[in-house]
Design a protein around this motif. Structure first.
Motif, PDB file in Angstrom:
ATOM      1  N   PRO A 231     -14.713  11.714   3.901  1.00 41.18           N
ATOM      2  CA  PRO A 231     -14.055  10.515   3.362  1.00 41.18           C
ATOM      3  C   PRO A 231     -12.865  10.142   4.229  1.00 41.18           C
ATOM      4  O   PRO A 231     -12.307  10.976   4.951  1.00 41.18           O
ATOM      5  CB  PRO A 231     -13.627  10.950   1.958  1.00 41.18           C
ATOM      6  CG  PRO A 231     -13.529  12.442   2.031  1.00 41.18           C
ATOM      7  CD  PRO A 231     -14.596  12.877   2.995  1.00 41.18           C
ATOM      8  N   LEU A 232     -12.489   8.883   4.144  1.00 41.41           N
ATOM      9  CA  LEU A 232     -11.429   8.349   4.992  1.00 41.41           C
ATOM     10  C   LEU A 232     -10.241   7.913   4.141  1.00 41.41           C
ATOM     11  O   LEU A 232     -10.408   7.184   3.157  1.00 41.41           O
ATOM     12  CB  LEU A 232     -11.940   7.150   5.788  1.00 41.41           C
ATOM     13  CG  LEU A 232     -10.927   6.455   6.704  1.00 41.41           C
ATOM     14  CD1 LEU A 232     -10.572   7.356   7.890  1.00 41.41           C
ATOM     15  CD2 LEU A 232     -11.488   5.119   7.196  1.00 41.41           C
ATOM     16  N   LEU A 233      -9.058   8.363   4.529  1.00 38.37           N
ATOM     17  CA  LEU A 233      -7.837   7.869   3.910  1.00 38.37           C
ATOM     18  C   LEU A 233      -7.282   6.725   4.753  1.00 38.37           C
ATOM     19  O   LEU A 233      -7.059   6.879   5.955  1.00 38.37           O
ATOM     20  CB  LEU A 233      -6.775   8.967   3.825  1.00 38.37           C
ATOM     21  CG  LEU A 233      -5.391   8.443   3.371  1.00 38.37           C
ATOM     22  CD1 LEU A 233      -5.403   8.144   1.885  1.00 38.37           C
ATOM     23  CD2 LEU A 233      -4.280   9.390   3.740  1.00 38.37           C
ATOM     24  N   LEU A 234      -7.070   5.581   4.135  1.00 41.45           N
ATOM     25  CA  LEU A 234      -6.382   4.468   4.780  1.00 41.45           C
ATOM     26  C   LEU A 234      -4.911   4.569   4.390  1.00 41.45           C
ATOM     27  O   LEU A 234      -4.547   4.309   3.243  1.00 41.45           O
ATOM     28  CB  LEU A 234      -6.970   3.128   4.325  1.00 41.45           C
ATOM     29  CG  LEU A 234      -6.270   1.866   4.836  1.00 41.45           C
ATOM     30  CD1 LEU A 234      -6.320   1.792   6.355  1.00 41.45           C
ATOM     31  CD2 LEU A 234      -6.886   0.614   4.218  1.00 41.45           C
ATOM     32  N   LEU A 235      -4.074   5.000   5.331  1.00 43.56           N
ATOM     33  CA  LEU A 235      -2.652   5.198   5.076  1.00 43.56           C
ATOM     34  C   LEU A 235      -1.883   4.001   5.594  1.00 43.56           C
ATOM     35  O   LEU A 235      -1.909   3.692   6.788  1.00 43.56           O
ATOM     36  CB  LEU A 235      -2.157   6.476   5.750  1.00 43.56           C
ATOM     37  CG  LEU A 235      -0.701   6.870   5.450  1.00 43.56           C
ATOM     38  CD1 LEU A 235      -0.574   7.351   4.006  1.00 43.56           C
ATOM     39  CD2 LEU A 235      -0.228   7.963   6.407  1.00 43.56           C
TER      40      LEU A 235
ATOM     41  N   HIS B  49      -3.822   4.694   0.405  1.00 41.04           N
ATOM     42  CA  HIS B  49      -2.477   5.149   0.028  1.00 41.04           C
ATOM     43  C   HIS B  49      -1.486   4.237   0.729  1.00 41.04           C
ATOM     44  O   HIS B  49      -1.304   4.315   1.949  1.00 41.04           O
ATOM     45  CB  HIS B  49      -2.264   6.609   0.436  1.00 41.04           C
ATOM     46  CG  HIS B  49      -1.076   7.241  -0.225  1.00 41.04           C
ATOM     47  ND1 HIS B  49      -0.992   8.585  -0.527  1.00 41.04           N
ATOM     48  CD2 HIS B  49       0.101   6.709  -0.649  1.00 41.04           C
ATOM     49  CE1 HIS B  49       0.162   8.844  -1.109  1.00 41.04           C
ATOM     50  NE2 HIS B  49       0.853   7.724  -1.174  1.00 41.04           N
ATOM     51  N   ALA B  50      -0.862   3.348  -0.039  1.00 39.26           N
ATOM     52  CA  ALA B  50       0.027   2.327   0.523  1.00 39.26           C
ATOM     53  C   ALA B  50       1.448   2.523   0.023  1.00 39.26           C
ATOM     54  O   ALA B  50       1.680   2.794  -1.160  1.00 39.26           O
ATOM     55  CB  ALA B  50      -0.461   0.927   0.146  1.00 39.26           C
TER      56      ALA B  50
ATOM     57  N   THR C 180       0.286  -5.418   3.074  1.00 39.28           N
ATOM     58  CA  THR C 180      -0.849  -5.491   3.991  1.00 39.28           C
ATOM     59  C   THR C 180      -2.166  -5.336   3.243  1.00 39.28           C
ATOM     60  O   THR C 180      -3.135  -6.065   3.502  1.00 39.28           O
ATOM     61  CB  THR C 180      -0.728  -4.401   5.076  1.00 39.28           C
ATOM     62  OG1 THR C 180       0.439  -4.657   5.865  1.00 39.28           O
ATOM     63  CG2 THR C 180      -1.948  -4.375   5.978  1.00 39.28           C
ATOM     64  N   PHE C 181      -2.207  -4.406   2.288  1.00 41.68           N
ATOM     65  CA  PHE C 181      -3.441  -4.240   1.516  1.00 41.68           C
ATOM     66  C   PHE C 181      -3.705  -5.470   0.656  1.00 41.68           C
ATOM     67  O   PHE C 181      -4.875  -5.857   0.458  1.00 41.68           O
ATOM     68  CB  PHE C 181      -3.382  -2.983   0.657  1.00 41.68           C
ATOM     69  CG  PHE C 181      -4.697  -2.628   0.030  1.00 41.68           C
ATOM     70  CD1 PHE C 181      -5.781  -2.282   0.818  1.00 41.68           C
ATOM     71  CD2 PHE C 181      -4.857  -2.652  -1.348  1.00 41.68           C
ATOM     72  CE1 PHE C 181      -7.006  -1.967   0.242  1.00 41.68           C
ATOM     73  CE2 PHE C 181      -6.070  -2.336  -1.923  1.00 41.68           C
ATOM     74  CZ  PHE C 181      -7.151  -1.994  -1.134  1.00 41.68           C
ATOM     75  N   ALA C 182      -2.652  -6.111   0.154  1.00 44.70           N
ATOM     76  CA  ALA C 182      -2.832  -7.327  -0.629  1.00 44.70           C
ATOM     77  C   ALA C 182      -3.476  -8.428   0.209  1.00 44.70           C
ATOM     78  O   ALA C 182      -4.287  -9.220  -0.291  1.00 44.70           O
ATOM     79  CB  ALA C 182      -1.496  -7.801  -1.188  1.00 44.70           C
TER      80      ALA C 182
ATOM     81  N   PHE D 122      -3.610  -9.286  -5.887  1.00 43.43           N
ATOM     82  CA  PHE D 122      -3.301  -7.914  -6.309  1.00 43.43           C
ATOM     83  C   PHE D 122      -3.371  -7.784  -7.827  1.00 43.43           C
ATOM     84  O   PHE D 122      -3.924  -6.812  -8.352  1.00 43.43           O
ATOM     85  CB  PHE D 122      -1.916  -7.517  -5.809  1.00 43.43           C
ATOM     86  CG  PHE D 122      -1.651  -6.042  -5.876  1.00 43.43           C
ATOM     87  CD1 PHE D 122      -2.020  -5.206  -4.831  1.00 43.43           C
ATOM     88  CD2 PHE D 122      -1.038  -5.468  -6.987  1.00 43.43           C
ATOM     89  CE1 PHE D 122      -1.790  -3.830  -4.885  1.00 43.43           C
ATOM     90  CE2 PHE D 122      -0.806  -4.115  -7.065  1.00 43.43           C
ATOM     91  CZ  PHE D 122      -1.180  -3.284  -5.996  1.00 43.43           C
ATOM     92  N   ARG D 123      -2.821  -8.746  -8.537  1.00 47.82           N
ATOM     93  CA  ARG D 123      -2.837  -8.682  -9.999  1.00 47.82           C
ATOM     94  C   ARG D 123      -4.264  -8.744 -10.536  1.00 47.82           C
ATOM     95  O   ARG D 123      -4.586  -8.108 -11.539  1.00 47.82           O
ATOM     96  CB  ARG D 123      -2.005  -9.814 -10.599  1.00 47.82           C
ATOM     97  CG  ARG D 123      -0.505  -9.633 -10.457  1.00 47.82           C
ATOM     98  CD  ARG D 123       0.240 -10.785 -11.152  1.00 47.82           C
ATOM     99  NE  ARG D 123      -0.077 -10.849 -12.580  1.00 47.82           N
ATOM    100  CZ  ARG D 123       0.563 -10.169 -13.523  1.00 47.82           C
ATOM    101  NH1 ARG D 123       1.558  -9.349 -13.188  1.00 47.82           N
ATOM    102  NH2 ARG D 123       0.224 -10.297 -14.787  1.00 47.82           N
ATOM    103  N   ASN D 124      -5.101  -9.536  -9.904  1.00 46.91           N
ATOM    104  CA  ASN D 124      -6.495  -9.691 -10.330  1.00 46.91           C
ATOM    105  C   ASN D 124      -7.414  -9.063  -9.286  1.00 46.91           C
ATOM    106  O   ASN D 124      -8.348  -9.686  -8.799  1.00 46.91           O
ATOM    107  CB  ASN D 124      -6.815 -11.175 -10.515  1.00 46.91           C
ATOM    108  CG  ASN D 124      -5.894 -11.842 -11.522  1.00 46.91           C
ATOM    109  OD1 ASN D 124      -5.972 -11.597 -12.715  1.00 46.91           O
ATOM    110  ND2 ASN D 124      -5.004 -12.685 -11.028  1.00 46.91           N
ATOM    111  N   THR D 125      -7.129  -7.836  -8.950  1.00 51.81           N
ATOM    112  CA  THR D 125      -7.769  -7.154  -7.835  1.00 51.81           C
ATOM    113  C   THR D 125      -9.280  -7.043  -7.986  1.00 51.81           C
ATOM    114  O   THR D 125      -9.792  -6.763  -9.078  1.00 51.81           O
ATOM    115  CB  THR D 125      -7.170  -5.743  -7.660  1.00 51.81           C
ATOM    116  OG1 THR D 125      -7.841  -5.077  -6.595  1.00 51.81           O
ATOM    117  CG2 THR D 125      -7.301  -4.935  -8.943  1.00 51.81           C
TER     118      THR D 125
END
Length: 328
Positions: A91-95, A160-161, A168-170, A248-251
């Motif tokens: 598995p991959l962690l996106l940090l 993990h943000a 950035t993830f948003a 983000f709120r309605n992800t």
């Protein structure tokens, strides 16, 4: 290469205002596809003692994909979940670290996941992509393209943000929400999401974040200038921020989530955070959260190490992405 710890492989963070007008490579290729960036053949292996524990972790390979994007592989571990299924990737962690994070600080989190059985993709955020969100939105599209590339397309994902990393993830979520069919593969592979010290509540809190990180000695002046900038360029900034907040709120990502935050964080309004968490619960998202009365923005692991690691371990166990045989 002489290294005092594997964290020496981490690239030094460099803050660049408005990349298209900056010097060097960013000036020439501000929107270069992440997938088209060649992997450096001179990936570095480190077998040094880890800097934050007494144990050792050998065989860590660092692949620099492009500026601010580095892929770390712990070749000394295999995915125990893949027993009987040869070739299944780990598995991959996106940090997504906070703005201006130091290599040693990033390494503490990378180590946790590398030791647990994840490979780690570290994606840093330049302040220019925040101050001019259109570039951040384009960057989000490039990151999704990278996650769809052959190297990562079969991997389960954990996000993990920290702080501005949540921004950035948003931007990635904006694309995922607008074209759900296009990004269904990425969305379905996200098995968990962790958010640490998100910036939340008001434009003023965003301005505080910029002032404290970029020019802390003249923070008040930078804060006022940032608010004026957001006001003058509302269509180019605030409207984009609101689009990211709505996404983000309605992800579109319904994987279980863990939130770390604190009451005394000047960059995060705790009441707004709890309101957002309740909104996610109503959407049926499984949530865990920890709020401290006093802690440090993007420094909860440093301020409350045992509690932080215990909560994180329990969350990872609930995801069943990798078996945890020992305490972190």
């Amino acid at each position: 290469m002489a290294a005092r710890g594997w964290w020496a492989l981490l690239p030094r963070a460099k803050l660049t205002l408005f990349p298209p007008f900056a010097g060097g490579a960013c000036r020439n290729t501000p929107y270069r596809s992440l997938c088209s960036a060649p992997v450096r053949p001179d990936a570095v292996r480190s077998s040094a003692v880890m800097s934050s524990t007494d144990a050792t972790l050998t065989g860590v390979m660092a692949h620099k994909i492009r500026k601010g994007v580095t892929f770390y592989v712990n070749e000394s571990t295999v995915n125990p979940m893949a027993a009987g299924r040869p070739g299944q990737p780990k598995p991959l962690l996106l940090l997504l670290p906070w703005l201006g994070s130091r290599p040693q600080a990033q390494a503490k989190y990378c180590e946790i996941y590398l030791r647990t059985g994840f490979d780690v993709l570290v994606v840093e955020t330049e302040v220019g992509r925040f101050l001019w969100p259109r570039w951040g939105l384009e960057y989000g599209s490039e990151l999704l393209e990278l996650l769809e590339s052959e190297r990562f397309s079969q991997r389960h994902l954990l996000v993990h943000a920290f702080s501005i990393g949540g921004y950035t993830f948003a931007q990635m979520l904006v694309h995922m929400a607008k074209d759900a069919q296009r990004y269904q593969g990425v969305t379905s592979r996200i098995r968990g999401q962790i958010y640490d010290s998100l910036v939340m509540g008001s434009l003023e809190r965003m301005a505080i974040g910029v002032s404290r990180t970029v020019f802390p000695r003249v923070g008040f002046v930078v804060k006022r200038a940032s608010l004026l900038y957001f006001h003058i360029f509302k269509r180019q900034t605030v409207d984009y921020f609101n689009m990211g907040i709505d996404a983000f709120r309605n992800t579109p990502v319904t994987a279980p989530a863990l939130f770390f935050f604190c009451q005394n964080d000047a960059l995060c309004d705790a009441d707004s955070m709890e309101e957002m968490l309740e909104n996610w619960r109503k959407q049926g998202i499984t949530l865990m959260s920890k709020k401290w009365e006093e802690s440090i923005h993007a420094g909860h692991l440093r301020a409350h190490p045992q509690e932080y690691l215990s909560i994180l371990e329990n969350f990872l166990c609930s995801l069943s992405m990798v078996p945890l045989k020992s305490k972190m």
